[in-house]
Design a protein around this motif. Structure first.
Motif, PDB file in Angstrom:
ATOM      1  N   LEU A  15      56.143 -94.429  -0.814  1.00 62.19           N
ATOM      2  CA  LEU A  15      54.995 -95.120  -0.220  1.00 62.19           C
ATOM      3  C   LEU A  15      55.453 -96.179   0.781  1.00 62.19           C
ATOM      4  O   LEU A  15      54.902 -96.296   1.872  1.00 62.19           O
ATOM      5  N   THR A  19      54.790 -95.937   4.837  1.00 64.80           N
ATOM      6  CA  THR A  19      54.069 -96.999   5.533  1.00 64.80           C
ATOM      7  C   THR A  19      54.893 -97.522   6.710  1.00 64.80           C
ATOM      8  O   THR A  19      54.364 -97.706   7.811  1.00 64.80           O
ATOM      9  N   SER A  42      46.391 -96.734   7.107  1.00 65.66           N
ATOM     10  CA  SER A  42      46.635 -97.120   5.715  1.00 65.66           C
ATOM     11  C   SER A  42      45.853 -96.248   4.736  1.00 65.66           C
ATOM     12  O   SER A  42      46.383 -95.859   3.692  1.00 65.66           O
ATOM     13  N   THR A  46      47.404 -93.609   1.943  1.00 66.41           N
ATOM     14  CA  THR A  46      46.966 -93.628   0.545  1.00 66.41           C
ATOM     15  C   THR A  46      46.514 -92.252   0.096  1.00 66.41           C
ATOM     16  O   THR A  46      46.895 -91.781  -0.985  1.00 66.41           O
ATOM     17  N   ALA A  68      39.174 -91.658  -1.647  1.00 68.07           N
ATOM     18  CA  ALA A  68      39.933 -92.111  -0.473  1.00 68.07           C
ATOM     19  C   ALA A  68      39.387 -91.478   0.808  1.00 68.07           C
ATOM     20  O   ALA A  68      39.272 -92.145   1.837  1.00 68.07           O
TER      21      ALA A  68
END
Length: 108
Positions: A15, A19, A42, A46, A68
């Motif tokens: 993760l 990112t 973002s 996710t 999400a």
């Protein structure tokens, strides 16, 4: 690298790297005057992260993934309504968010 060496935290290192990779791509495109939504980046990261976790652990995170996607749609429509981004910028941010964890999962 410290997170990746601890077996229980290996997923968090993915993760973190995803990112960082997504933000580097976004900032690279800023140099060419191409804007992309960091908000959608973002949420794309996710969403993709939970898709990868579902594959790796053979468990269903379907509700989290659906939520999400719904939150991504709400955020995208809000950014468009506020005229903060164009549709191209919103799609570009979400696309980079979806692709970066997958690229790094298969690269690492």
């Amino acid at each position: 690298n410290t997170l990746q060496s601890i077996p229980n935290l290996r997923d968090l290192s993915l993760l973190f790297y995803a990112t960082c990779f997504g933000l580097i791509c976004i900032y690279f495109f800023f140099a060419f005057k191409i804007k992309a939504s960091i908000h959608l980046l973002s949420l794309g990261i996710t969403t993709s992260f939970f898709m990868i976790l579902a594959i790796v652990y053979s468990q269903s995170f379907l509700i989290v993934i659906i939520v999400a996607f719904l939150l991504s749609g709400l955020l995208a429509s809000a950014r468009l309504h506020l005229k903060a981004h164009t549709p191209k910028e919103v799609y570009l941010g979400f696309l980079f968010g979806i692709l970066s964890p997958y690229l790094l999962y298969y690269a690492l």
